[in-house]
Design an enzyme around this catalytic site. Structure first.
Site, PDB file in Angstrom:
ATOM      1  CG  HIS A   1      -4.185   9.907   0.198  1.00 23.57           C
ATOM      2  ND1 HIS A   1      -2.833   9.726   0.042  1.00 23.57           N
ATOM      3  CD2 HIS A   1      -4.451   9.452   1.446  1.00 23.57           C
ATOM      4  CE1 HIS A   1      -2.322   9.209   1.141  1.00 23.57           C
ATOM      5  NE2 HIS A   1      -3.280   9.033   2.006  1.00 23.57           N
TER       6      HIS A   1
ATOM      7  CE1 TYR B   1       0.813   7.807   2.831  1.00 17.85           C
ATOM      8  CE2 TYR B   1       1.231   5.675   1.827  1.00 17.85           C
ATOM      9  CZ  TYR B   1       0.420   6.509   2.572  1.00 17.85           C
ATOM     10  OH  TYR B   1      -0.771   6.036   3.049  1.00 17.85           O
TER      11      TYR B   1
ATOM     12  CE  LYS C   1      -3.613   4.836   0.458  1.00 17.98           C
ATOM     13  NZ  LYS C   1      -2.201   4.483   0.671  1.00 17.98           N
TER      14      LYS C   1
ATOM     15  CB  SER D   1      -8.139   6.939   1.280  1.00 24.25           C
ATOM     16  OG  SER D   1      -7.536   6.807   2.554  1.00 24.25           O
TER      17      SER D   1
ATOM     18  CG  ASP E   1      -1.833   1.186   1.291  1.00 23.52           C
ATOM     19  OD1 ASP E   1      -2.916   1.122   0.683  1.00 23.52           O
ATOM     20  OD2 ASP E   1      -1.470   2.203   1.928  1.00 23.52           O
TER      21      ASP E   1
ATOM     22  NE  ARG F   1       6.995  -5.492  16.575  1.00 22.36           N
ATOM     23  CZ  ARG F   1       8.093  -4.754  16.756  1.00 22.36           C
ATOM     24  NH1 ARG F   1       8.463  -3.881  15.854  1.00 22.36           N
ATOM     25  NH2 ARG F   1       8.818  -4.884  17.836  1.00 22.36           N
TER      26      ARG F   1
END
Length: 297
Positions: free
Chosen positions: A119, A64, A89, A153, A59, A254
């Site tokens: 977005h 970003y 996005k 979004s 994603d 993780r």
């Protein structure tokens, strides 16, 4: 580290396309404020680790400033394109969406994305027609084959109502901040009624940004019961409500552990308890410049 042999199930979108039920996000922790900053090699490596562990849903977003890193990771991983689900996005270049998708595809080194999202709706400043026009442009992107699915979004009911008035293709998904401390009232039920899927960003907020809240004890107790981490309980809480979580980490252990969410399910009573106790506390991690301190919408 023993690699878990877990296959990630899919969620079927309204258009029939399938999306893996957990995503690896290249925003938040990896966000670069300067579009001219050098490539983040740590992000490229972390994304390759996510792919190695078993994530196939990646994603990203133009804002970003990490689309080039995402493209490099995909190329270097050598995972076949058809096995990947890539999201990006548009918001920075919302004025010219056809140019924006071409720019993103070039950075990603791809011919198409699996999911292309507007977005946020806030650029429209409440102008219904502006939202409808931009959604029509997204429909053109899908028709041209540059995005297999299209969605939004950070949209709330009024924004979705606006585009549904004129949409030829309904949004496949709405990606929102969603966790026990921000459940958006009846928004999930609204999406179900309109046949729109929901993805959750910042699903681990109660543990990462709002530690010390009322659900800490419940998460710890359930983590012991299921022999997983509190974070995995939060991810499962989303999944058990048919909400697809987007998460991130640079830790291989993780990331691998998070995939254990597909080895157990919470009971309906446990999901409800987390929801009810979570609703006694409010915390929004993003868009606090748009919403009032007590606004839970």
């Amino acid at each position: 580290m023993a690699k878990l042999d877990i296959s990630v199930p899919d969620l079927t979108l309204p258009d029939g396309n399938k999306i893996p039920l957990i995503g690896y996000g290249l925003g938040t922790a990896w966000y670069k404020s300067d579009s001219n900053a050098p490539k983040d090699q740590k992000l490229i490596e972390a994304t390759k680790v996510a792919l190695k562990v078993g994530y196939r849903h990646l994603d990203g977003a133009e804002v970003y400033n990490t689309e080039e890193e995402l493209g490099d990771a995909i190329k270097q991983s050598q995972v076949p394109r058809e096995q990947l689900f890539v999201t990006t996005k548009v918001i920075v270049n919302i004025e010219d969406i056809p140019a924006a998708i071409d720019k993103s595809l070039k950075k990603l080194g791809l011919d198409y994305v699996d999911l292309y999202l507007i977005h946020s709706p806030f650029f429209a400043k409440g102008d219904k027609k502006a939202l409808q026009e931009k959604w029509a442009q997204l429909e053109q992107i899908a028709a041209a084959g540059k995005a297999k699915s299209i969605g939004v979004s950070n949209f709330l009911k009024p924004h979705l109502d606006a585009i549904l008035e004129t949409a030829k293709v309904r949004p496949a998904i709405n990606q929102i901040e969603f966790h026990p401390y921000l459940q958006h009232g009846d928004l999930l039920a609204y999406h179900k009624n309109k046949d729109i899927r929901v993805a959750a960003y910042a699903p681990l907020t109660p543990l990462i940004r709002a530690k010390g809240g009322p659900i800490d004890g419940i998460l710890d107790s359930l983590a012991k019961k299921y022999a997983v981490s509190p974070g995995e309980i939060l991810l499962r809480w989303s999944i058990d409500q048919d909400v697809l979580p987007i998460t991130t980490s640079s830790s291989e252990q993780r990331l691998s552990d998070y995939l254990r969410v597909f080895t157990f399910k919470l009971t309906p009573k446990e999901v409800e308890e987390i929801s009810q106790v979570g609703n006694t506390h409010h915390y929004r991690a993003f868009w606090n410049d748009v919403f009032g301190a007590d606004d839970r919408s």
